[in-house]
Structures are given as C-alpha cells and as structure tokens.
Design an enzyme around this catalytic site. Structure first.
Site, PDB file in Angstrom:
ATOM      1  N   HIS A 192       0.861  -1.188   0.000  1.00  0.00           N
ATOM      2  CA  HIS A 192       0.000   0.000   0.000  1.00  0.00           C
ATOM      3  C   HIS A 192       0.897   1.239   0.000  1.00  0.00           C
ATOM      4  O   HIS A 192       2.110   1.128   0.165  1.00  0.00           O
ATOM      5  CB  HIS A 192      -0.919   0.004   1.231  1.00  0.00           C
ATOM      6  CG  HIS A 192      -0.145  -0.051   2.509  1.00  0.00           C
ATOM      7  ND1 HIS A 192       0.141  -1.233   3.158  1.00  0.00           N
ATOM      8  CD2 HIS A 192       0.462   0.925   3.245  1.00  0.00           C
ATOM      9  CE1 HIS A 192       0.865  -0.987   4.232  1.00  0.00           C
ATOM     10  NE2 HIS A 192       1.082   0.319   4.306  1.00  0.00           N
ATOM     11  N   HIS A 217       6.133   6.560  -0.947  1.00  0.00           N
ATOM     12  CA  HIS A 217       6.809   5.365  -1.445  1.00  0.00           C
ATOM     13  C   HIS A 217       6.034   4.121  -1.018  1.00  0.00           C
ATOM     14  O   HIS A 217       5.243   4.162  -0.074  1.00  0.00           O
ATOM     15  CB  HIS A 217       8.248   5.297  -0.933  1.00  0.00           C
ATOM     16  CG  HIS A 217       8.338   5.124   0.547  1.00  0.00           C
ATOM     17  ND1 HIS A 217       8.235   6.185   1.422  1.00  0.00           N
ATOM     18  CD2 HIS A 217       8.488   4.014   1.311  1.00  0.00           C
ATOM     19  CE1 HIS A 217       8.323   5.730   2.662  1.00  0.00           C
ATOM     20  NE2 HIS A 217       8.473   4.418   2.624  1.00  0.00           N
TER      21      HIS A 217
END
Length: 175
Positions: free
Chosen positions: A40, A122
């Site tokens: 995620h 990220h």
C-alpha cells in the site's frame, strides 16, 4: 490499536511491485519481501492509539473533501539502515497527493506522536535487504504505471508472529 492511513493500490501497481520483487529475489543475498496483502502507499502512520482516539480520528478523516487524482510509479529507491536496505518504489511528485497527506497529518490524534519527517511517498517492497554486489541495486527496473486515486483507507495493523496483518476499518471516498 496500531493504526495507519493508506491508499490501496490498483492491480497494475501490484503487477509492477511483483516484477521488482522478482528482480530482488534474483540478485540479493537476503531480503524480507513485503507480502502482497501488505502492499500500500502509507499516508500517515499513527502507531499505538486508543480505540476512542481512532474513532475521533476517523470522524475527522471523513470530513476531508478532495477530488480524485492520479499517481504514477517513478523509480526504485532505498533507505540504508544498519548494513541493510529497505527497498521501495517511489511515486512521482503530485501536488494533490502531498496536499491530501498534509491534511491527514494535520489532524490531531491523542496518544500519537507526530512524525517529524517530511512526507516521501513510497511503497515498501522489501526490508532487511542485502545485496551481493552494491551495483546490483542499479539493475532494478520499474516501468511507469499510473492509477486514479478515488479513496483512502484507515487500517488497523495487528502484529502477529508471521508478520503484520492489516485490517481495513473504513474508507473515505474522494469526490
């Protein structure tokens, strides 16, 4: 409960993650690959908070009003810690993503310490990575993929012997 807010990723994003994870498996001496169900884009990690604080935080999250926007995978990167690397896929800079994360970060949460690091979007794909040759990192390739962000999700993270289990609590749709 341990809580965090994240963007769940499209199938195309997941395919690119699996591709780079496969490359990592071929060139590393050691790597703890992130499980598919734990992939995620984190917007905010809250740490351990009470159920009451989590409920209050979720109410504030539901007040957020933003339009959907696009994010794009841009590159492979790493954070070096104690002789090992954490490998991630970076997101191309997007004002809408930064603004959403900023709004979420500004919500006060009783019992949660504010993370003082700046938001660096990220996707963590592996931890405790050791490369056989330092130049191997340069061989990792990611292909640009984009997706429409239509919602974000508040999760509970339960630590188990086999790793973290992420349970979605509720999602907030972007309109």
């Amino acid at each position: 409960m341990r809580g965090f807010v994240a963007i769940e990723l499209s199938e195309e994003f997941h395919q690119q993650v699996y591709s780079v994870q496969g490359q990592l498996r071929e060139i590393t001496r050691k790597a703890s690959i992130t499980k598919p169900e734990n992939i995620h884009l984190t917007l905010r990690f809250l740490g351990e908070i009470s159920k009451e604080s989590a409920a209050d935080f979720l109410c504030e999250l539901k007040r957020i009003r933003r339009a959907p926007f696009v994010i794009e995978l841009e590159r492979v990167g790493s954070f070096h810690r104690r002789g090992e690397d954490l490998v991630w896929l970076g997101i191309k800079p997007a004002a809408e993503l930064d603004e959403l994360a900023g709004e979420i970060l500004r919500i006060p949460v009783v019992g949660s310490e504010r993370d003082r690091r700046s938001f660096r979007p990220h996707i963590t794909i592996a931890r405790r990575v050791r490369f056989g040759d330092p130049l191997d990192f340069e061989r990792l390739m990611v292909h640009p993929v984009s997706m429409q962000v239509r919602q974000f999700t508040f999760f509970e993270s339960r630590l188990r012997a086999r790793g973290a289990e992420h349970i979605p609590i509720d999602s907030v749709k972007l309109m």
